[in-house]
Write a protein that holds these residues in place. Sequence first.
Motif, PDB file in Angstrom:
ATOM      1  N   TRP A 185     -29.691  29.509  19.133  1.00 15.73           N
ATOM      2  CA  TRP A 185     -30.256  28.625  20.167  1.00 15.73           C
ATOM      3  C   TRP A 185     -29.606  28.898  21.514  1.00 15.73           C
ATOM      4  CZ3 TRP A 185     -28.733  25.026  23.717  1.00 15.73           C
ATOM      5  CH2 TRP A 185     -29.741  24.208  24.261  1.00 15.73           C
ATOM      6  N   LEU A 186     -28.268  28.970  21.520  1.00  9.27           N
ATOM      7  CA  LEU A 186     -27.548  29.217  22.763  1.00  9.27           C
ATOM      8  C   LEU A 186     -27.898  30.575  23.367  1.00  9.27           C
ATOM      9  CD1 LEU A 186     -23.888  27.982  22.144  1.00  9.27           C
ATOM     10  CD2 LEU A 186     -25.462  27.115  23.875  1.00  9.27           C
ATOM     11  N   ALA A 187     -28.054  31.580  22.512  1.00  6.58           N
ATOM     12  CA  ALA A 187     -28.376  32.917  23.003  1.00  6.58           C
ATOM     13  C   ALA A 187     -29.676  32.898  23.799  1.00  6.58           C
ATOM     14  CB  ALA A 187     -28.484  33.895  21.839  1.00  6.58           C
ATOM     15  N   VAL A 188     -30.654  32.164  23.311  1.00  8.55           N
ATOM     16  CA  VAL A 188     -31.930  32.039  24.019  1.00  8.55           C
ATOM     17  C   VAL A 188     -31.750  31.191  25.278  1.00  8.55           C
ATOM     18  CG1 VAL A 188     -34.294  31.161  23.862  1.00  8.55           C
ATOM     19  CG2 VAL A 188     -33.261  32.347  21.907  1.00  8.55           C
ATOM     20  N   HIS A 189     -31.059  30.081  25.141  1.00 10.61           N
ATOM     21  CA  HIS A 189     -30.896  29.139  26.247  1.00 10.61           C
ATOM     22  C   HIS A 189     -30.164  29.764  27.434  1.00 10.61           C
ATOM     23  CE1 HIS A 189     -30.887  25.121  27.962  1.00 10.61           C
ATOM     24  NE2 HIS A 189     -29.587  25.199  28.191  1.00 10.61           N
ATOM     25  N   PHE A 190     -29.159  30.595  27.154  1.00 13.56           N
ATOM     26  CA  PHE A 190     -28.335  31.186  28.208  1.00 13.56           C
ATOM     27  C   PHE A 190     -28.809  32.579  28.634  1.00 13.56           C
ATOM     28  CE2 PHE A 190     -24.303  28.626  26.881  1.00 13.56           C
ATOM     29  CZ  PHE A 190     -24.680  27.584  27.720  1.00 13.56           C
ATOM     30  N   SER A 191     -29.925  33.034  28.081  1.00 12.98           N
ATOM     31  CA  SER A 191     -30.341  34.422  28.297  1.00 12.98           C
ATOM     32  C   SER A 191     -30.680  34.730  29.743  1.00 12.98           C
ATOM     33  CB  SER A 191     -31.543  34.754  27.414  1.00 12.98           C
ATOM     34  OG  SER A 191     -32.652  33.905  27.721  1.00 12.98           O
ATOM     35  N   LYS A 192     -31.061  33.730  30.527  1.00 15.03           N
ATOM     36  CA  LYS A 192     -31.460  33.976  31.914  1.00 15.03           C
ATOM     37  C   LYS A 192     -30.298  33.857  32.902  1.00 15.03           C
ATOM     38  CE  LYS A 192     -35.649  34.016  30.243  1.00 15.03           C
ATOM     39  NZ  LYS A 192     -36.242  35.308  29.810  1.00 15.03           N
ATOM     40  N   VAL A 193     -29.129  33.442  32.421  1.00 16.66           N
ATOM     41  CA  VAL A 193     -27.990  33.268  33.332  1.00 16.66           C
ATOM     42  C   VAL A 193     -26.834  34.213  32.994  1.00 16.66           C
ATOM     43  CG1 VAL A 193     -28.552  30.901  33.958  1.00 16.66           C
ATOM     44  CG2 VAL A 193     -27.108  31.325  31.943  1.00 16.66           C
ATOM     45  N   GLY A 194     -27.130  35.245  32.193  1.00 19.51           N
ATOM     46  CA  GLY A 194     -26.162  36.314  31.982  1.00 19.51           C
ATOM     47  C   GLY A 194     -25.099  36.065  30.938  1.00 19.51           C
ATOM     48  N   ILE A 195     -25.295  35.083  30.039  1.00 21.09           N
ATOM     49  CA  ILE A 195     -24.295  34.798  29.011  1.00 21.09           C
ATOM     50  C   ILE A 195     -24.826  35.227  27.653  1.00 21.09           C
ATOM     51  CG2 ILE A 195     -22.850  33.049  27.917  1.00 21.09           C
ATOM     52  CD1 ILE A 195     -23.339  31.280  30.387  1.00 21.09           C
ATOM     53  N   ARG A 196     -24.136  36.155  27.027  1.00 16.95           N
ATOM     54  CA  ARG A 196     -24.482  36.543  25.653  1.00 16.95           C
ATOM     55  C   ARG A 196     -23.773  35.609  24.669  1.00 16.95           C
ATOM     56  NH1 ARG A 196     -22.533  40.655  23.699  1.00 16.95           N
ATOM     57  NH2 ARG A 196     -20.869  41.071  25.201  1.00 16.95           N
ATOM     58  N   VAL A 197     -24.417  35.336  23.533  1.00 20.16           N
ATOM     59  CA  VAL A 197     -23.827  34.459  22.515  1.00 20.16           C
ATOM     60  C   VAL A 197     -24.054  35.081  21.137  1.00 20.16           C
ATOM     61  CG1 VAL A 197     -23.669  32.120  21.602  1.00 20.16           C
ATOM     62  CG2 VAL A 197     -24.479  32.480  23.954  1.00 20.16           C
ATOM     63  N   ASN A 198     -22.962  35.337  20.438  1.00 17.96           N
ATOM     64  CA  ASN A 198     -23.033  35.922  19.100  1.00 17.96           C
ATOM     65  C   ASN A 198     -22.031  35.224  18.185  1.00 17.96           C
ATOM     66  OD1 ASN A 198     -24.938  38.279  19.585  1.00 17.96           O
ATOM     67  ND2 ASN A 198     -23.374  38.699  21.129  1.00 17.96           N
ATOM     68  N   ALA A 199     -22.022  35.617  16.937  1.00 19.79           N
ATOM     69  CA  ALA A 199     -21.098  34.998  15.980  1.00 19.79           C
ATOM     70  C   ALA A 199     -20.619  36.013  14.953  1.00 19.79           C
ATOM     71  CB  ALA A 199     -21.753  33.814  15.281  1.00 19.79           C
ATOM     72  N   LEU A 200     -19.411  35.796  14.491  1.00 17.11           N
ATOM     73  CA  LEU A 200     -18.893  36.489  13.308  1.00 17.11           C
ATOM     74  C   LEU A 200     -19.146  35.613  12.096  1.00 17.11           C
ATOM     75  CD1 LEU A 200     -15.309  37.612  14.449  1.00 17.11           C
ATOM     76  CD2 LEU A 200     -17.421  38.943  14.543  1.00 17.11           C
ATOM     77  N   ALA A 201     -19.437  36.245  10.974  1.00 17.50           N
ATOM     78  CA  ALA A 201     -19.527  35.524   9.704  1.00 17.50           C
ATOM     79  C   ALA A 201     -18.526  36.163   8.743  1.00 17.50           C
ATOM     80  CB  ALA A 201     -20.939  35.588   9.127  1.00 17.50           C
ATOM     81  N   PRO A 202     -17.264  35.720   8.821  1.00 17.40           N
ATOM     82  CA  PRO A 202     -16.264  36.312   7.928  1.00 17.40           C
ATOM     83  C   PRO A 202     -16.585  36.054   6.460  1.00 17.40           C
ATOM     84  CG  PRO A 202     -15.238  35.074   9.717  1.00 17.40           C
ATOM     85  CD  PRO A 202     -16.687  34.724   9.720  1.00 17.40           C
ATOM     86  N   GLY A 203     -16.245  37.038   5.646  1.00 13.00           N
ATOM     87  CA  GLY A 203     -16.306  36.839   4.206  1.00 13.00           C
ATOM     88  C   GLY A 203     -15.089  36.055   3.763  1.00 13.00           C
ATOM     89  N   PHE A 204     -14.384  36.538   2.784  1.00 15.03           N
ATOM     90  CA  PHE A 204     -13.299  35.759   2.191  1.00 15.03           C
ATOM     91  C   PHE A 204     -11.947  36.340   2.580  1.00 15.03           C
ATOM     92  CE2 PHE A 204     -17.130  35.031  -0.074  1.00 15.03           C
ATOM     93  CZ  PHE A 204     -17.153  33.654  -0.150  1.00 15.03           C
ATOM     94  N   PHE A 205     -11.252  35.552   3.389  1.00 16.07           N
ATOM     95  CA  PHE A 205      -9.936  35.901   3.893  1.00 16.07           C
ATOM     96  C   PHE A 205      -8.955  34.870   3.359  1.00 16.07           C
ATOM     97  CE2 PHE A 205     -12.868  37.957   6.597  1.00 16.07           C
ATOM     98  CZ  PHE A 205     -12.234  38.982   7.279  1.00 16.07           C
ATOM     99  N   LEU A 206      -7.817  35.308   2.880  1.00 18.89           N
ATOM    100  CA  LEU A 206      -6.806  34.366   2.402  1.00 18.89           C
ATOM    101  C   LEU A 206      -6.129  33.699   3.594  1.00 18.89           C
ATOM    102  CD1 LEU A 206      -5.002  36.145  -0.585  1.00 18.89           C
ATOM    103  CD2 LEU A 206      -6.489  34.140  -0.660  1.00 18.89           C
ATOM    104  N   THR A 207      -6.247  32.387   3.678  1.00 19.35           N
ATOM    105  CA  THR A 207      -5.585  31.616   4.718  1.00 19.35           C
ATOM    106  C   THR A 207      -4.825  30.475   4.047  1.00 19.35           C
ATOM    107  OG1 THR A 207      -7.413  30.059   5.029  1.00 19.35           O
ATOM    108  CG2 THR A 207      -7.506  32.122   6.284  1.00 19.35           C
ATOM    109  N   GLU A 208      -4.081  29.735   4.833  1.00 21.29           N
ATOM    110  CA  GLU A 208      -3.346  28.606   4.265  1.00 21.29           C
ATOM    111  C   GLU A 208      -4.305  27.525   3.765  1.00 21.29           C
ATOM    112  OE1 GLU A 208      -0.164  28.904   3.590  1.00 21.29           O
ATOM    113  OE2 GLU A 208      -0.515  30.884   4.461  1.00 21.29           O
ATOM    114  N   GLN A 209      -5.518  27.489   4.313  1.00 17.31           N
ATOM    115  CA  GLN A 209      -6.488  26.474   3.903  1.00 17.31           C
ATOM    116  C   GLN A 209      -7.055  26.745   2.513  1.00 17.31           C
ATOM    117  OE1 GLN A 209      -9.418  26.384   7.050  1.00 17.31           O
ATOM    118  NE2 GLN A 209      -8.330  24.787   8.151  1.00 17.31           N
ATOM    119  N   ASN A 210      -7.211  28.029   2.159  1.00 14.96           N
ATOM    120  CA  ASN A 210      -7.876  28.321   0.888  1.00 14.96           C
ATOM    121  C   ASN A 210      -7.008  29.035  -0.140  1.00 14.96           C
ATOM    122  OD1 ASN A 210      -7.748  31.063   1.602  1.00 14.96           O
ATOM    123  ND2 ASN A 210      -9.864  31.142   2.301  1.00 14.96           N
TER     124      ASN A 210
END
Length: 275
Positions: A185-210
């Motif tokens: 949604w943001l990528a479309v919304h900001f497309s005319k003012v020069g802001i790119r919007v993307n995301a990472l989708a990490p798989g499974f990383f060992l952290t203190e939470q998991n």
Amino acid sequence: MAKTIVITGAGGVLCSTLAIALAKEGHKIAVLDLKKEAADKVANEINGSGGQAIGVVANVLEKESLERAREEVHSTYGPCDILINGAGGNHPLGTTSNPHLKVEDLTDTTEGFKTFFDLDSAGIQFTFNLNFIGTLLPTQVFARDMVGREGCSILNISSMNAFTPLTKIPAYSGAKAAVSNFTQWLAVHFSKVGIRVNALAPGFFLTEQNRTLLTESSGDLTPRGQTIIDQTPMGRFGEPEDLIGTTLWLCSEGASFVTGVVVPVDGGFSAFSGV
């Protein structure tokens, strides 16, 4: 060209790694975290290695806190060029005890045992707010700096859960799905003012939470951890450094025509049918 990069949740394992890597590229890093001590630790490590960083306390669920953080970043480095929304997490009150509901679960009186019907609305709301609202509010505050300027972008942190939800964690899965949708949604919304919007989708990383969910105290895998490895073609958990290359690309001019994508960094997990 050096940019001012704001990273939320940057006191954690994954985002601190990204902060250090981006600093090595010559960028000025604002390390935002709820805990000032955690933010300062990462900033000190960067500065001690010849980079430029400041530790800034910020609560991603409070706009006033984020506005104060923005003022601090402005006074030190100027306007934000790149925002990485790294704050997020799960809550045990939004997690079921078993992956599948069984009839006998409804009469299980074991302390702490939770079916879907026992999930706490406050825990669910906390998880959704932390991941989704904690992405929306920093974007409202810092993306204002980017409007009409060249080379600005936002990088959100989604998850494998956004593609296909994992068992037991409906709140976290739903929240990360919202982050992926919001990224588009943001990528479309900001497309005319020069802001790119993307995301990472990490798989499974060992952290203190998991870590306790995926490994035993002996270091052996739990059944859930083994299932994940069996479903990951590359046969291992991710290392924080595995996120660096994709992050550098999405934040660079090399990705100048890339917006609205959610990139899996998952060792092939999302590509494998299990057969």
